[in-house]
Design a protein around this motif. Structure first.
Motif, PDB file in Angstrom:
ATOM      1  N   ALA A 264       0.829  -1.205   0.000  1.00 11.27           N
ATOM      2  CA  ALA A 264       0.000   0.000   0.000  1.00 11.27           C
ATOM      3  C   ALA A 264       0.865   1.257   0.000  1.00 11.27           C
ATOM      4  O   ALA A 264       0.558   2.244  -0.676  1.00 11.27           O
ATOM      5  CB  ALA A 264      -0.935  -0.013   1.204  1.00 11.27           C
TER       6      ALA A 264
ATOM      7  N   THR B 230       0.892   4.093  -3.111  1.00 10.18           N
ATOM      8  CA  THR B 230       0.378   5.424  -2.783  1.00 10.18           C
ATOM      9  C   THR B 230       1.461   6.442  -2.501  1.00 10.18           C
ATOM     10  O   THR B 230       1.212   7.651  -2.573  1.00 10.18           O
ATOM     11  CB  THR B 230      -0.523   5.359  -1.542  1.00 10.18           C
TER      12      THR B 230
ATOM     13  N   VAL C 174      -5.758   0.914  -5.311  1.00 10.45           N
ATOM     14  CA  VAL C 174      -6.303   2.110  -4.669  1.00 10.45           C
ATOM     15  C   VAL C 174      -7.791   2.185  -4.986  1.00 10.45           C
ATOM     16  O   VAL C 174      -8.180   2.239  -6.163  1.00 10.45           O
ATOM     17  CB  VAL C 174      -5.575   3.379  -5.152  1.00 10.45           C
TER      18      VAL C 174
ATOM     19  N   ASP D   7      -7.997   7.694   0.163  1.00  7.33           N
ATOM     20  CA  ASP D   7      -7.050   7.274   1.196  1.00  7.33           C
ATOM     21  C   ASP D   7      -7.204   5.801   1.539  1.00  7.33           C
ATOM     22  O   ASP D   7      -6.885   5.395   2.658  1.00  7.33           O
ATOM     23  CB  ASP D   7      -7.247   8.122   2.461  1.00  7.33           C
TER      24      ASP D   7
ATOM     25  N   VAL E 274      -6.780   1.582   0.255  1.00  3.41           N
ATOM     26  CA  VAL E 274      -6.159   0.621  -0.645  1.00  3.41           C
ATOM     27  C   VAL E 274      -6.664  -0.771  -0.280  1.00  3.41           C
ATOM     28  O   VAL E 274      -6.683  -1.147   0.903  1.00  3.41           O
ATOM     29  CB  VAL E 274      -4.618   0.650  -0.527  1.00  3.41           C
TER      30      VAL E 274
END
Length: 735
Positions: free
Chosen positions: A300, A304, A337, A341, A343
Motif C-alpha cells: 500500500a 500510494t 487504490v 485514502d 487501498v
C-alpha cells in the motif's frame, strides 16, 4: 432534460440511463437509426421506459445543424428545456495511415466535432448545468489504424476545454475512455480480445457506469479525464511512476500504475525469511498473519507513496500460506487504490496457482491515532500471575519460536480477559542480510504476541487467526516494554473474538485491535500436564460447556498440605490468604471475603464463593447461583477403604471405572470430590449421586448429577507435581 447524442445504444445509452435513474431527468435521444428497423435500439428504449424514465427518441444526423435543430425543438416541446448534454456520437472505421485521405478524416471528425457544435448551437448554452463528452484514450495514445480517430478525439477534448473556460457555471468534462467490454466500439470492431493479449484490459459496463457517476458528481474533476484499465504495452501512454521503495515485499513488480495498482511477487523460503523457522506448526512453515499485515502495508505504501501506518480494516486470513521446510513458495501481493485514502490488498500464493485469496484487507490512511479506552489494565493490588511464558508456555502450549517470543509475564490470565507484558524490539533479523530489512509497522513479534498471548484463555487448543475487524497499528518507532489487554467480545463454537489495547509505560494506547477472530484447532483432551495458572481458564470454559452454567474459576499454586479440608502453609490464615488470592484471580480484582462460623466463605455482593486446597493448589469458583468446588490428589486405597469412604456411592465409582476407562482410584476420587461438593453446597453426604446421561467419554471429564445439580469432574496431571489430581466444580445445571 438530458439531451443524448449517439443514438440509444452502446456505452452512451448505458451511461444516460444511469444519469436519468440517479437524477430523475428525462432522456431525449438523438440518432440516425430507426427503432422500427433496429431491434437493439428498440429494446433499449423499452428498457429505459420500463425503468420509469421519461424517454423520447428523435431521428437526426448529428452532423446536420438543421436536423439537429428540428429534433431538439420537437424534444423540448415534449420533455422541457435542455439542461444537460451527453455527447457520445462517434465514427470509427480503422484504416492505415497511407490509405487515409481528407474525406476519411472529415467523415471521422464530423460526428464528434461538427456534432458537438450543432448540438450546442441548438440549445441555450447558458442554461446548461452539465456537459459530458465521450472521447477516447486513442486521442492521447494513438493506435495502429486509428490516426483519423485519434485526431477527432484530440480535437473533441480541445473543444470541451474551450466550452468549460467560456461557461464556468456548467460542469464540463470530456471522458476519454479506453475500450469497454460487452458494449461500445471495442465490441463492434471485435478488438477487445486482441487488446487484452497486449495487456490492455477492458472496462466492464458496471465499472464504466460507476466511474461516470463519480466524475459527474465530483465538482473538482478537470475538464478532460482519461479512464482506462491497464494500458499494457502502449508506449505512448505515460504514467507517473516514481521509484518503488526498498522494501522486502516490493520485490519484483509485475504490474505498477502509481496511485492505482501494484502487483509484486516475492519468493519465500527459510533462508531468505528466517522467521518462517520460528513459525513451524505440524511440520509446516506457516507465513505469519502479522508478516502478512506488514506485506500489505508495504504494498500500500509503494502504490500510494504514503509512509505513515494505515488502519487495517476487514483483514481476512482465509487460507494459510504454507512454505515447504526444504523448498519455497511464491506469493503475490496485489494492492489497488479504491478511494482517496484507501487501498485494497490481497495476497495470493503459488500453492493455489494464484487463483485464490489467502489474505485480504482494506488499508485506510486516516492519520488518526489509536483510540483510547477499554480494554483496561487490572490494578496492582494482586501479584503477577505465577506463569513464566518462557518456561511454561513457549515450546509446549505455544509453538512460536524465538523471534516471536515476546510475552514477558501476565497480570491476569483468565478465560475471557488477558493483561500481559510484551516486548517490542527494533526491526532486525527478520529477513536475510542481503534483503531490505525496513518495517513500516511495529515489531511483528510483539504483534504476534497479541494473538498467541490469548492462548491462556483457551489453553487446551491452538488458536490461529482467521480475521480482524480493524487494527490501528503502531509504527516501527514503538519499541520497549508494553502492556496489552484483551477481552473476549463473543464466542461462536471454536471461534473466539477479542478486542485488544496496547499501552506504553505512560498508559497511552499505541495500538488497538477491534474484533480479532481466533479459531481453535488441535484441541487437547485435558489430561495435562498443566501449568497450574492455566487450569482456571480451562475449568471455566469446560464447566460452561458441560454443565451450561458460567462460573468464574481460578487455580493458584499452593505448597501447603492437601485435602478438601487441608490447608496451605500457615494454617487457617494461610488457607484464607490463598483463597483471597485465588478469588481475586477469578474476579479480576481483590475480593472482600467473610467467613461464617462453620468456615464457609461468603462475598458481600450475594454471589456464591467456594474454595478448596489440595494437591499443592488452591481452587476457587464464584457464581451467581449454587456453586461448590473440590480438589483432591488421587491416592491408592484398597477397595475396602474406598467402600468405607464412599458408602452408598461406592457402586458409582465402579460404574465410572467400567464406562470411562479410569482406574479404580481415579474413579473413586471423582466420586469423593463430587460428594465433597455436595456437602459444601449444603446437601447431606448421602444425597443421591449418579452418572449424568451422555456425559462419560474418552477425555478427562466426567459429569455426575444430583437432582438438578451437576458436578463436572476433571482427572488430570499438574506440571512438576507427581500423580493425578481430580478437580470438581458443582453448579445447578442447565441444558
Amino acid at each position: 432534460m438530458l439531451l443524448v447524442t449517439g443514438g440509444g445504444k452502446g456505452i452512451t445509452a448505458e451511461c444516460a440511463l444511469a444519469v436519468a435513474a440517479d437524477t430523475g431527468a428525462a432522456l431525449a435521444l438523438l440518432g440516425r437509426s430507426d427503432p422500427a428497423e433496429d431491434e437493439e435500439l428498440a429494446a433499449n428504449l423499452r428498457r429505459m421506459a420500463d425503468a420509469g424514465v421519461r424517454v423520447r427518441y428523435a431521428r437526426a444526423d448529428v452532423t446536420d445543424p438543421a436536423q439537429v435543430g428540428a429534433a431538439v425543438e420537437e424534444l423540448t416541446g415534449t420533455l422541457g428545456p435542455v439542461t444537460a448534454v451527453l455527447h457520445g456520437s462517434g465514427r470509427n472505421e480503422p484504416g492505415g495511415l497511407a490509405g487515409l485521405d481528407m474525406e476519411a478524416f472529415r467523415r471521422t471528425l464530423a460526428p464528434k466535432i461538427d456534432g458537438l457544435r450543432a448540438v450546442l448551437d441548438a440549445v441555450a448554452p447558458e442554461r446548461l448545468k452539465l456537459l459530458v463528452t465521450f472521447g477516447s484514450i486513442i486521442g492521447r495514445a494513438g493506435l495502429r489504424g486509428e490516426a483519423h480517430y485519434a485526431t477527432a478525439n484530440e480535437r473533441l477534448a480541445d473543444l470541451t476545454r474551450e466550452f468549460a473556460a467560456r461557461h464556468p457555471g456548467c460542469r464540463t468534462v470530456c471522458m476519454e475512455w479506453s475500450v469497454w467490454s460487452g458494449v461500445g466500439m471495442g465490441e463492434r470492431l471485435s478488438v477487445v480480445e486482441g487488446l487484452e493479449r497486449d495487456g490492455i484490459t477492458a472496462i466492464t459496463p458496471d465499472q464504466g457506469i460507476e466511474i461516470m457517476r463519480r466524475l459527474v458528481a465530483d465538482p473538482d474533476v478537470p475538464p478532460v479525464v482519461v479512464i482506462s484499465g491497464r494500458t499494457g504495452t502502449i508506449d505512448t501512454v505515460r504514467h507517473d511512476r516514481p521509484e518503488l521503495p526498498l522494501l522486502r515485499f516490493v520485490d519484483r513488480p509485475l504490474v505498477h500504475y502509481h496511485g492505482v495498482e501494484l502487483v509484486t511477487e516475492v519468493e519465500l523460503n527459510a533462508g531468505s525469511d528466517p522467521y518462517l523457522a520460528d513459525h513451524l506448526l505440524d511440520g509446516n512453515l506457516l507465513f505469519p498473519a502479522v508478516i502478512g499485515m506488514e506485506a500489505m502495508a508495504q504494498a500500500a505504501a509503494a502504490v500510494t507513496g504514503r509512509q505513515d501506518p494505515p488502519v487495517i480494516e476487514g483483514a481476512e486470513f482465509q487460507r494459510p500460506i504454507v512454505v515447504p521446510p526444504q523448498g519455497s513458495t511464491t506469493v503475490r501481493v496485489a494492492a489497488t487504490v479504491v478511494d482517496d485514502d484507501a487501498v485494497r490488498v490481497a495476497i495470493r500464493s503459488s500453492e493455489t496457482g494464484f487463483a485464490a485469496d489467502h489474505f485480504t484487507a482494506r488499508l485506510v490512511y486516516s492519520g488518526a491515532r489509536p483510540p483510547a479506552g477499554p480494554p483496561e489494565q487490572v490494578g496492582d493490588e494482586l501479584p503477577a500471575v505465577s506463569l513464566d511464558p518462557a518456561a511454561e508456555l513457549y515450546g509446549s502450549v505455544l509453538f512460536q519460536g524465538a523471534r516471536f517470543q515476546r510475552l514477558r509475564g501476565y497480570h491476569r490470565a483468565a478465560a475471557r480477559h488477558v493483561d500481559a507484558d510484551v516486548a517490542a524490539e527494533p526491526a532486525q533479523g527478520w529477513f536475510a542480510g542481503f534483503l531490505p530489512g525496513a518495517m513500516l509497522l511495529a515489531d511483528p513479534g510483539m504483534r504476534d504476541a497479541l494473538m498467541h498471548g490469548n492462548q491462556v484463555c483457551v489453553p487446551d487448543a491452538t488458536l490461529l487467526p482467521s480475521g480482524i475487524e480493524r487494527v490501528h497499528p503502531a509504527g516501527p518507532d514503538v519499541t520497549g516494554d508494553l502492556r496489552y489487554c484483551a477481552t473476549e467480545r463473543e464466542r461462536d463454537g471454536d471461534t473466539y473474538v477479542y478486542d485488544i489495547a496496547v499501552r506504553d509505560a505512560t498508559g497511552a494506547v499505541v495500538e488497538r485491535w477491534d474484533g480479532l477472530r481466533l479459531r481453535a484447532v488441535r484441541k487437547g483432551d485435558g489430561r495435562g500436564p498443566w501449568a497450574v495458572p492455566l487450569l482456571g481458564p480451562y475449568l471455566e470454559r469446560e464447566v460452561e460447556d458441560r454443565i451450561g452454567v458460567r462460573v468464574a474459576a481460578a487455580v493458584e499454586p499452593d505448597d501447603g498440605s492437601g485435602g478438601s479440608d487441608g490447608g496451605s502453609g500457615g494454617g487457617v490464615e494461610g488457607r484464607r490468604a490463598a483463597t483471597a488470592l485465588a478469588a481475586g484471580r477469578a474476579l479480576g480484582h481483590p475480593a472482600e471475603i467473610r467467613y461464617r462460623p462453620d468456615g464457609r466463605p461468603e462475598l458481600g455482593d450475594g454471589r456464591t464463593i467456594s474454595a478448596s486446597h489440595g494437591a499443592g493448589v488452591t481452587l476457587c469458583v464464584v457464581a451467581d447461583g449454587i456453586a461448590a468446588c473440590d480438589v483432591e490428589t488421587v491416592t491408592g486405597r484398597s477397595e475396602t477403604d474406598w467402600d468405607g469412604l464412599l458408602g452408598r456411592h461406592a457402586a458409582l465409582a465402579g460404574l465410572l471405572a467400567a464406562e470411562t476407562g479410569d482406574d479404580r482410584d481415579t474413579a473413586a476420587t471423582r466420586v469423593w470430590s463430587a460428594v465433597e461438593c455436595l456437602r459444601k453446597a449444603g446437601l447431606p453426604a448421602d444425597a443421591p449421586l449418579a452418572l449424568a446421561p451422555g456425559r462419560a467419554g474418552a477425555d478427562a471429564w466426567t459429569v455426575l448429577a444430583s437432582g438438578s445439580l451437576r458436578v463436572a469432574t476433571l482427572a488430570t496431571t499438574l506440571r512438576d507435581r507427581p500423580g493425578r489430581t481430580v478437580l470438581a466444580v458443582l453448579a445447578e445445571g442447565r441444558t
